[in-house]
Motif scaffolding. Structure first.
Motif, PDB file in Angstrom:
ATOM      1  N   UNK A 109       0.825  -1.203   0.000  1.00 25.89           N
ATOM      2  CA  UNK A 109       0.000   0.000   0.000  1.00 25.89           C
ATOM      3  C   UNK A 109       0.864   1.260   0.000  1.00 25.89           C
ATOM      4  N   UNK A 110       0.306   2.339  -0.524  1.00 25.85           N
ATOM      5  CA  UNK A 110       1.032   3.611  -0.529  1.00 25.85           C
ATOM      6  C   UNK A 110       1.304   4.083   0.894  1.00 25.85           C
ATOM      7  N   UNK A 111       0.342   3.869   1.769  1.00 25.47           N
ATOM      8  CA  UNK A 111       0.522   4.300   3.159  1.00 25.47           C
ATOM      9  C   UNK A 111       1.674   3.558   3.822  1.00 25.47           C
ATOM     10  N   UNK A 112       1.796   2.266   3.530  1.00 29.88           N
ATOM     11  CA  UNK A 112       2.887   1.489   4.120  1.00 29.88           C
ATOM     12  C   UNK A 112       4.232   1.967   3.592  1.00 29.88           C
ATOM     13  N   UNK A 113       4.295   2.258   2.296  1.00 35.18           N
ATOM     14  CA  UNK A 113       5.531   2.793   1.720  1.00 35.18           C
ATOM     15  C   UNK A 113       5.915   4.114   2.373  1.00 35.18           C
ATOM     16  N   UNK A 114       4.934   4.961   2.604  1.00 38.97           N
ATOM     17  CA  UNK A 114       5.199   6.248   3.238  1.00 38.97           C
ATOM     18  C   UNK A 114       5.766   6.059   4.633  1.00 38.97           C
ATOM     19  N   UNK A 120      13.390   5.354   6.717  1.00 39.63           N
ATOM     20  CA  UNK A 120      14.589   5.559   5.895  1.00 39.63           C
ATOM     21  C   UNK A 120      14.168   5.802   4.456  1.00 39.63           C
ATOM     22  N   UNK A 121      14.762   6.811   3.832  1.00 38.46           N
ATOM     23  CA  UNK A 121      14.454   7.101   2.429  1.00 38.46           C
ATOM     24  C   UNK A 121      14.918   5.972   1.508  1.00 38.46           C
ATOM     25  N   UNK A 122      15.798   5.090   2.018  1.00 38.55           N
ATOM     26  CA  UNK A 122      16.267   3.963   1.207  1.00 38.55           C
ATOM     27  C   UNK A 122      15.115   3.062   0.780  1.00 38.55           C
ATOM     28  N   UNK A 123      14.065   2.983   1.573  1.00 43.00           N
ATOM     29  CA  UNK A 123      12.914   2.155   1.240  1.00 43.00           C
ATOM     30  C   UNK A 123      12.154   2.698   0.024  1.00 43.00           C
ATOM     31  N   UNK A 124      12.339   3.966  -0.294  1.00 40.30           N
ATOM     32  CA  UNK A 124      11.572   4.566  -1.373  1.00 40.30           C
ATOM     33  C   UNK A 124      12.334   4.731  -2.669  1.00 40.30           C
ATOM     34  N   UNK A 125      13.608   4.324  -2.693  1.00 39.79           N
ATOM     35  CA  UNK A 125      14.408   4.546  -3.895  1.00 39.79           C
ATOM     36  C   UNK A 125      13.786   3.888  -5.122  1.00 39.79           C
ATOM     37  N   UNK A 181      15.502  -5.286  -2.529  1.00 35.22           N
ATOM     38  CA  UNK A 181      15.177  -4.881  -3.901  1.00 35.22           C
ATOM     39  C   UNK A 181      15.632  -3.449  -4.173  1.00 35.22           C
ATOM     40  N   UNK A 182      15.473  -2.572  -3.185  1.00 32.18           N
ATOM     41  CA  UNK A 182      15.944  -1.202  -3.348  1.00 32.18           C
ATOM     42  C   UNK A 182      17.465  -1.161  -3.516  1.00 32.18           C
ATOM     43  N   UNK A 183      18.169  -1.926  -2.717  1.00 33.51           N
ATOM     44  CA  UNK A 183      19.628  -1.977  -2.832  1.00 33.51           C
ATOM     45  C   UNK A 183      20.057  -2.556  -4.177  1.00 33.51           C
TER      46      UNK A 183
END
Length: 308
Positions: A109-114, A120-125, A181-183
């Motif tokens: 969900x978008x809320x979970x991503x937020x 950490x901004x790393x989760x949103x890369x 996955x972000x890394x």
């Protein structure tokens, strides 16, 4: 071996059916944060173009299929994954409906991503990269494919199990997968030049990890990094107390351990990861983990709290 040529063990597929979900055309989330499904279909009915308000990951295991996202179609191969952002029109198309279509689908969900990005901004890369560039498709090598595959099945095992701390473990594993996955994508987009601030030891370790399925002799490493093989040998012994051979062996055994929970038959798996014969692989694996490769695989396919 390329990801598209990975063999599939029939007995292992039978075990994986414990995790299989009947395909549904539902395009909304029931859970607040995330949902994970493992699908395997033949002759899948056409799915119309649709969009939804959450992030959707497709992890492909098998099939002959293309995915249309916005106005572009993508041919996908086993080992590929796609990230489809919210409100992005898309639909799958079966090219050969007689081939099994196996994939994981993860909804976030978008809320979970937020909330993760607040940590950490790393989760949103990855999410920001896809939304900005419109590059939706990512490929992986055999080692990465098996790592992702194993992590996804581990999450499903927790979801369907009833062990103490289940909810906490699921949360940790999902977050760990997302960070992985972000890394992965960040590393692909920011590959280092040959001249790097990293130490020789770090570069050697990264090279070994990325080439586990290839020849990794001390002579080859010396040629690749333009240093003496004796220097490399002393560097590993002085830094971690292991010889280069011991380090490579441990990395290969670890990769094999992950791959044992995937679809590769044991008779072919050890060759893929650089072992020349089964007996040496068997002895090394049993010495490292206290059980044979087959015993390890079976111990993870007969978990008592899995449904019949």
């Amino acid at each position: 071996m390329s990801s598209s040529s990975r063999p599939i063990s029939q007995s292992h597929l039978t075990s994986q059916r414990k995790f299989q979900t009947a395909f549904s055309t539902r395009q909304y989330m029931i859970s607040r944060d995330f949902e994970l499904y493992y699908y395997s279909d033949l002759h899948l009915k056409p799915v119309p173009v649709h969009a939804h308000d959450y992030y959707e990951f497709y992890f492909f295991l098998e099939g002959d299929v293309s995915i249309t996202i916005e106005e572009n179609s993508y041919l996908v191969s086993p080992g590929d994954f796609l990230l489809i952002p919210p409100n992005t029109p898309h639909s799958p198309s079966m090219i050969n409906p007689d081939k099994p279509y196996r994939r994981f689908v993860l909804w976030i969900s978008q809320d979970y991503c937020t909330r993760l990005m607040d940590i950490s901004t790393a989760f949103g890369y990855l999410m920001q990269y896809v939304s900005t560039t419109k590059n939706f498709l990512f490929s992986s090598d055999a080692v990465t494919f098996n790592t992702i595959h194993t992590r996804l099945f581990s999450i499903l095992e927790e979801i369907q199990g009833n062990r103490f701390g289940k909810e906490a473990e699921i949360l940790l594993q999902v977050n760990s997968l997302l960070l992985y996955l972000n890394r992965l994508v960040h590393s692909q987009n920011n590959s280092l030049s040959p001249v790097s601030a990293k130490t020789l030891f770090q570069n050697l370790c990264e090279y070994i990890t990325s080439h586990l399925t290839e020849d990794l002799s001390l002579t080859l490493l010396a040629q690749e990094f333009f240093v003496s093989k004796f220097y490399i040998a002393h560097l590993f012994k002085d830094t971690i107390g292991l010889s280069v051979h011991q380090y490579i062996m441990k990395k290969r055994l670890s990769a094999c351990k992950d791959a044992l929970l995937g679809s590769i038959p044991i008779t072919q798996l050890f060759l893929q990861y650089g072992f020349h014969d089964y007996s040496s692989f068997y002895r090394a694996f049993k010495k490292e983990y206290g059980m044979s490769p087959n015993e390890y695989r079976q111990s993870h396919l007969t978990v008592e709290d899995l449904p019949d």
